[in-house]
Structure formats: structure tokens, C-alpha cells
Design a protein around this motif. Structure first.
Motif, PDB file in Angstrom:
ATOM      1  N   VAL A   1       1.962   7.177  -6.383  1.00 46.47           N
ATOM      2  CA  VAL A   1       0.974   8.201  -6.718  1.00 46.47           C
ATOM      3  C   VAL A   1       1.491   9.579  -6.353  1.00 46.47           C
ATOM      4  N   LEU A   2       2.044   9.690  -5.137  1.00 46.95           N
ATOM      5  CA  LEU A   2       2.499  11.006  -4.693  1.00 46.95           C
ATOM      6  C   LEU A   2       3.722  11.450  -5.486  1.00 46.95           C
TER       7      LEU A   2
ATOM      8  N   GLN B   1       2.477   1.854  -3.341  1.00 50.04           N
ATOM      9  CA  GLN B   1       1.458   2.428  -4.224  1.00 50.04           C
ATOM     10  C   GLN B   1       1.315   3.939  -3.964  1.00 50.04           C
ATOM     11  N   LEU B   2       1.221   4.271  -2.667  1.00 51.71           N
ATOM     12  CA  LEU B   2       1.044   5.677  -2.283  1.00 51.71           C
ATOM     13  C   LEU B   2       2.228   6.517  -2.741  1.00 51.71           C
TER      14      LEU B   2
ATOM     15  N   PHE C   1       0.834  -1.208   0.000  1.00 48.94           N
ATOM     16  CA  PHE C   1       0.000   0.000   0.000  1.00 48.94           C
ATOM     17  C   PHE C   1       0.868   1.257   0.000  1.00 48.94           C
TER      18      PHE C   1
ATOM     19  N   ALA D   1       4.376  10.827  -8.580  1.00 52.34           N
ATOM     20  CA  ALA D   1       3.998  11.268  -9.920  1.00 52.34           C
ATOM     21  C   ALA D   1       3.371  12.648  -9.892  1.00 52.34           C
ATOM     22  N   ASN D   2       2.958  13.100  -8.721  1.00 51.53           N
ATOM     23  CA  ASN D   2       2.289  14.395  -8.621  1.00 51.53           C
ATOM     24  C   ASN D   2       2.956  15.242  -7.565  1.00 51.53           C
TER      25      ASN D   2
END
Lengths: 204, 493
Positions: free
Chosen positions: A111-112, A107-108, A104, A114-115
Motif C-alpha cells: 500500500v505504501l 500488505q502495508l 500484514f 503504491a503511494n
């Protein structure tokens, strides 16, 4: 200093929340676990307050920490729960749990990563902005379908430069979110009925 | 009549029954169930004459959370019919129910069992109209919390209590996923309203923003996990067999039909929002993987079961797999007017699923009451003692397996045909294997009824209400098998 302090406060409270969360799971005495939940909630309340959401922060402490967790503690103590004994934690269980958490977190991070953090677009909350928003709130527009009255408590306190967050939350709740609020009423009724019918003792 | 009166009337009915139960001291509580279903029947009658926003109320904030399109009408009717049948089933099941409440000799503690499904029904009706993730979440929680109570209602029965605890813990976990996902979606788009979300996605698609919106995708994935709990599909399907087996039979029937349909209507609305203007999102691929996992788990798990209620639990997972198969073919035949799109197929399949599943649960409840068990072996010799009941059960099971000329076949056929149009060959081949396995485990029960000898088991006397419902549902299963037009008309085709 002006830049450093908010982020320092954030890390302190975020750390407190995390520590509390981990302690809930790690401690084996139910009373300690309940106290760890209290720690976690206090950290959360701190985070809310640093975001200028004073009302939510205070409610977090009053309702969750003050009322609900104290009730929990009472029940735990009244039932006289002992420290969990017996089956030591199996290595496989810990490994499985950790790998789930790790998946998890990866994954986080993806995501973070990439942004990247967006630039703060909002100026700090000062008196000038509050006076401006007071005027916006009284005018009806697409963004603001339920304008507040020009002599309402919201406008008055905004003009004085203090944030009327209780009034703002109330206004939002009873105009825009009135329908879900009434659904919640039904939900609470059902929960009450359920608690009574599941815990009812034989009538003498 | 404004449409939102429907839910208000339903809630009022529930409150009236709650109060009436407290103030009217009767020995038998059956009248509560009958009054409840009669009241819901009236609401069902009002459904066709309800209207969406009129000029007098169209700027009310309620319309930000409530819509009344054909899909909403269909699923409101679905929730009402399911609840009516479940209430009737509870009336005939009350002997078992009262045995496991605090006062086993009387029905004193069973009154709430008839009003709680009505509140859940209102929640499902609100879900059918969902237009905003915040409102949808509250409605979904209303349904779920009512089910926590209904599952654990026989609290002197260990199975029911265990089921209640399992459902509560896993339900809370899935709610956590759902809320966390909703928070991410709000963070990515800044709104929870379905219309505004899809508008924003359209703008992003037009601007050709760089790459996919990863925070949004993360949120969508978490919401999907939360919703698979409600529809009983992988990866949140583990609770189904235990909870289905432990819960009172009418609750299990309600869970497997009502709760699943409510989950699917929200899933469809959510997918519409995300995919309408951003069809390139890698969501359908994920859905197909979930489909395959669900089909494998449900169908292979069912093979080894000896308890019929548990078997129905696995079968409900398998049916969720077939429904997901239709859904992951998302809208492929949209350009061909004569074919159904995947939403219409899902709606159609759910109707056939309602008819056959509730029929089977009506029979199972009577077997449980009069033969004292829910094992497949409790159906032994039913063909000798109750040929007509066994005949009805055979039809219902054949329909679940998908034998031609039954409603279940038409549903499965449509699901396969949209999947073929979309070219989902991997999922189709798994689904074919699953359907074949279905023939094995459903026919195990048929074999027990017709080939095994009854060892002194008594003939079952079917009460009046159950016998009417069983004949109606069995008749509908056969009728829709060769004349599906009524359902096609209902799904708006």
C-alpha cells in the motif's frame, strides 16, 4: 540540519515505541511488561509532540503513563504475580505469529509503495500562519460551522503566536463532536455499572 | 417529536431502572424487567411519530452524526423489539441467573441485568442512525462493552466467565482492526462523514484518478474484518460457539439477534458510502469469498454438535452467511422496481431471523431451567410430555432450516433470488449445500423431541410470559411464511 532534525527525532521516538511494543510481548515478568508499555507510551507521546500536538502528547503521559500504567503496576504488585512459568513457546506458535505479521507487513509495504509520500503542503506552524488562522476561525463558513468569538482565548493566544491546543480541542469537542461525546458518557456509565456488578462482594 | 429524543428516552429509562433497583428493596426483581419492556414499548410507540431535522434544529451539529431515514426507523424498531423480548426472557430466566451471582439464594445481584440491555438498545438505535464513522464507532463500542458485562454476568459459572474473557479479548482485537481501518480511511479521504466520503469518491471517479485508491481499500478491508466480528461471519467467527454456549441464554439471544442486526446496519451504510459512486471497487468479490467461508464454517460445524445452544451458535454463523449472500449481490435488481434490492432482503431476512431465533431461545431457556441442561438430549421426549411446546419448537426449527410455508423459507428464497440475479453461482452452490446440511442438523433436534423416549424427564411448565411470547413468535413464523406482506411493508417495499 533543519531538515534532518525532525526526521531524526521521529526515528528515535518511533524506534522507542516499537521496542516497547516488542518488549511487552517478549518479556515474561509482568512488571517488566508493564514498564515496557510505559516505554511504548512515552515514545508515542514524543511522536505527538513532534507533530505539534502538545496537548495530546502531555495527556498521553499524564493519563496513560502516569495514571493508568501506575495503577496497573500497583495491581500487578499487589496480586504478586509470578513470572510466567511452564510451557515454553512452541516453534509452531512463533512461526504462525510471525507469518501473520509478515503477511500484514507485506500488505502495508504494498500500500505504501503504491503511494509515495505526498509533498508537504502545509507550511510550518509560525506566528504569521497562526494570526491568519485566527481570522479564519472567527468567520462562519462551510468548513467552519462553529466560529469562535473574536475576543475568545483561542483568538487571543493565536494572535500572540502560541498554539492554544487545549482550547482548540475543547472547542471542537463541545461543538462539532458534542453528540459522540455524550454517547461516550453513556458508555462510561455502562462500564462503571459493569465493573461494580461484576466485582461486587457478598453484602455482609 | 425530534427523533433523537428516542435514544434520550431509552437512556433515561435505563438510568431510572438502575436507580429504582437500588432504592426499592424487593425480593423479586422481575418487576424491573417488566417495567423495562413496558418503557421500551412506549418508545416503540413514539417511533412512528418521530421526525427528522425540522427548521428549528436543522443546523445543529447532531445532524452530522445522526440521520433518520426509513432504514434508521426500521432498525431502531428492530432493536427495540429485540430488547423487549430479551428483557421478558430474562424475567423468566432469573432463577438460573441468581444461582450464579454472588448471593445464590436471593435475586439481590441480578438488578443490573435488566437495565444493561436497555443501554445496549440505545447503542443499537444510534448505530441505526449512523452517519459518521466516529459516531458509529462510539455507538458500536457502547453495544460491545455492554455485551462484555452481560456475557460474563453469571460470574460464579465457569462457562460464563470463560465466555466473557473470550469475548473480551477477541472483541478488543476486532475493535483494533476497526479503529486501524478507520484511521486509514481518514488518511485516504480526510473525512469520516459518510456523505462527504461518497462525495469525494464521486469526484475521484469523475477525475479518473490513476488506478484504485490503495490506502482507502486497505482501510475498507480492515473495517470489514472488524465488522465481521459483530455480525459473526468469517474471518472473525471463531468466538461464536464458545461465547454462545457459555453466556446466559437471554444474553445469547440478544447477541445473536440484536448485535448481528446492529453490525449489518453499519455494514450496509458503510458499503453504500463506498460503493455508491465507485462501484468498480473490488469489495463485492471479497464479500463473496467471506460469504462462502462463512457458509461452509457455520453449516459444516453445526453438523457435529450435541449441545443445542452451541448448535444455535453455528446456525447463527450460517445465517450470517445467507445474509452476506444477499449483501454481496449488492443492489443488482435496482432497476427492476417490483423486486427487492439486497438491503431490503437483508432487512427482511433479519426479521424472520429475529422471530425464529428468539422463539427457539425462549423454549431453550425453559428447558435449561426445568431439565437442567442445554444438550439436544435434554429435548428427548418433549413431544410426549409437552406436545404443544414441541410443536412450536418444530415449527421454529423447520423455519430455520427453510421449510416452505415458514418465514425462514421466504427469507432464504429472497436471498437466493437476489444472488441469482447477480449471478453469484459459486456462492449459491455453497449456500445450497449449506441449506441442505441445515435440514440435517435442525432435524436432529426434532427427532430427539418426537422419536426419543424421555427417561423420567419431567413435563415442562411454561411460565405465563414465556408461553405468550412463544405462541406469538411461533404464530408469526407461520404467518409470515405465507403472508410476508407486513414485513415487506416494514422494509419499505
Amino acid at each position: 540540519m533543519n531538515q534532518l532534525l525532525p526526521s531524526l527525532v521521529f526515528w528515535i521516538f518511533a524506534g522507542l515505541t516499537l521496542l516497547g511494543g516488542i518488549a511487552v510481548v517478549a518479556l515474561r515478568n509482568p512488571v517488566s511488561s508493564a514498564m515496557a508499555v510505559v516505554t511504548c507510551f512515552i515514545g508515542l507521546a514524543g511522536l505527538f509532540i513532534t507533530l505539534s500536538a502538545f496537548f495530546v502528547g502531555i495527556i498521553q503521559i499524564l493519563v496513560y503513563t502516569g495514571a493508568i500504567m501506575v495503577l496497573f503496576l500497583f495491581i500487578i504488585m499487589l496480586l504478586d504475580l509470578k513470572v510466567e512459568k511452564g510451557n515454553a513457546r512452541s516453534l509452531a506458535g512463533i512461526a504462525a505469529g510471525l507469518s501473520l505479521v509478515a503477511a500484514f507487513v507485506i500488505q502495508l509495504i504494498g500500500v505504501l509503495g503504491a503511494n509515495p509520500d505526498m509533498e508537504m503542503s502545509d507550511a510550518p506552524l509560525n506566528k504569521q500562519r497562526m494570526v491568519e488562522s485566527a481570522q479564519l476561525l472567527t468567520k462562519e463558513s462551510d468548513d467552519n460551522p462553529h466560529p469562535v468569538g473574536a475576543d475568545s482565548a483561542i483568538v487571543k493566544s493565536l494572535k500572540e503566536g502560541s498554539l492554544p491546543d487545549v482550547h482548540l480541542v475543547g472547542h471542537k469537542l463541545f461543538t462539532e463532536y458534542n453528540f459522540p461525546l455524550q454517547m461516550l458518557g453513556v458508555l462510561l456509565l455502562v462500564a462503571t455499572v459493569g465493573v461494580v456488578s461484576l466485582s461486587k462482594k457478598k453484602s455482609a | 417529536m425530534p427523533a433523537y429524543y428516542l435514544e434520550a428516552l431509552t437512556i433515561t429509562l435505563g438510568i431510572i431502572l438502575l436507580v429504582a433497583e437500588a432504592f426499592v428493596p424487593t425480593k423479586s426483581k422481575a418487576w424491573l424487567g417488566l417495567a423495562g419492556s413496558a418503557g421500551l414499548l412506549i418508545v416503540l410507540g413514539l417511533l412512528p411519530i418521530s421526525a427528522a431535522a425540522s427548521s428549528g434544529n436543522q443546523d445543529w451539529p447532531i445532524w452530522n452524526f445522526y440521520q433518520f431515514d426509513s432504514m434508521a426507523v426500521f432498525f431502531k424498531g428492530f432493536a427495540l423489539i429485540t430488547t423487549i423480548l430479551v428483557l421478558l426472557m430474562s424475567v423468566d430466566y432469573r432463577a438460573i441467573l441468581s444461582r450464579f451471582t454472588e448471593e445464590p439464594q436471593s435475586e439481590n445481584n441480578t438488578g443490573e441485568y435488566y437495565s444493561l440491555p436497555i443501554f445496549a438498545c440505545a447503542g443499537m438505535m444510534w448505530l441505526a442512525s449512523a452517519k459518521d464513522l466516529a459516531g458509529a464507532f462510539v455507538a458500536l463500542e457502547l453495544v460491545t462493552i455492554t455485551f462484555y458485562i452481560l456475557v460474563a454476568y453469571m460470574r460464579r459459572n465457569l462457562g460464563s466467565l470463560e465466555a466473557g474473557v473470550k469475548y473480551l479479548i477477541l472483541g478488543a482485537l476486532s475493535t483494533g482492526f476497526l479503529v486501524y481501518g478507520i484511521a486509514w480511511i481518514y488518511g485516504a479521504l480526510g473525512t469520516l462523514n459518510f456523505e462527504q466520503m461518497s462525495d469525494l469518491l464521486r469526484q475521484q471517479a469523475e477525475m479518473q484518478a490513476s488506478g484504485p485508491n490503495t490506502p482507502l481499500l486497505f482501510g475498507v478491508a480492515l473495517v470489514l474484518i472488524g465488522l465481521t466480528f459483530k455480525i459473526g461471519a468469517a474471518p472473525m467467527q471463531l468466538w461464536i460457539p464458545d461465547v454462545y454456549q457459555g453466556a446466559p441464554s437471554p444474553t445469547t439471544a440478544f447477541l445473536s439477534v440484536g448485535s448481528k442486526a446492529a453490525g449489518f446496519v453499519l455494514l450496509m451504510r458503510f458499503l453504500d458510502t463506498i460503493l455508491l459512486h465507485a462501484p468498480t471497487m473490488p469489495i463485492l468479490g471479497v464479500l463473496m469469498i467471506l460469504t462462502i467461508a462463512t457458509l461452509i464454517y457455520g453449516n459444516l460445524g453445526a453438523i457435529a454438535q450435541s449441545n443445542f445452544k452451541r448448535l444455535l451458535g453455528y446456525s447463527s454463523i450460517a445465517h450470517a452467511g445467507f445474509l452476506l449472500l444477499a449483501l454481496s449481490a449488492y443492489n443488482w435488481p435496482a432497476d427492476v422496481d417490483s423486486r427487492l434490492n439486497s438491503h431490503e432482503v437483508v432487512s427482511f431476512y433479519l426479521v424472520t431471523y429475529l422471530v425464529m431465533t428468539l422463539g427457539a431461545f425462549f423454549i431453550l431457556a425453559q428447558v435449561r431451567i426445568q431439565r437442567g441442561g442445554e444438550e439436544i438430549s435434554d429435548f428427548d421426549g418433549l413431544g410426549k410430555t409437552n406436545p404443544r411446546l414441541a410443536m412450536a419448537m418444530t415449527v421454529l426449527l423447520a423455519s430455520m432450516a427453510g421449510v416452505p410455508l415458514t418465514a425462514g423459507f421466504v427469507g432464504k428464497f429472497l436471498a437466493f433470488s437476489v444472488a441469482v440475479d447477480a449471478g453469484l453461482w459459486a456462492a449459491i452452490s455453497v449456500a445450497l449445500i449449506g441449506a441442505a446440511a441445515g435440514f440435517y442438523y435442525y432435524f436432529k433436534v426434532i427427532r430427539a423431541m418426537w422419536w426419543n423416549e424421555a427417561e423420567g424427564a419431567p413435563a415442562i411448565k411454561v411460565p405465563f410470559i414465556s408461553s405468550i411470547c412463544i405462541s406469538l413468535l411461533t404464530g408469526a413464523t407461520l404467518l409470515f411464511g405465507f403472508w410476508p406482506q407486513p414485513i415487506l411493508w416494514l422494509v419499505g417495499h
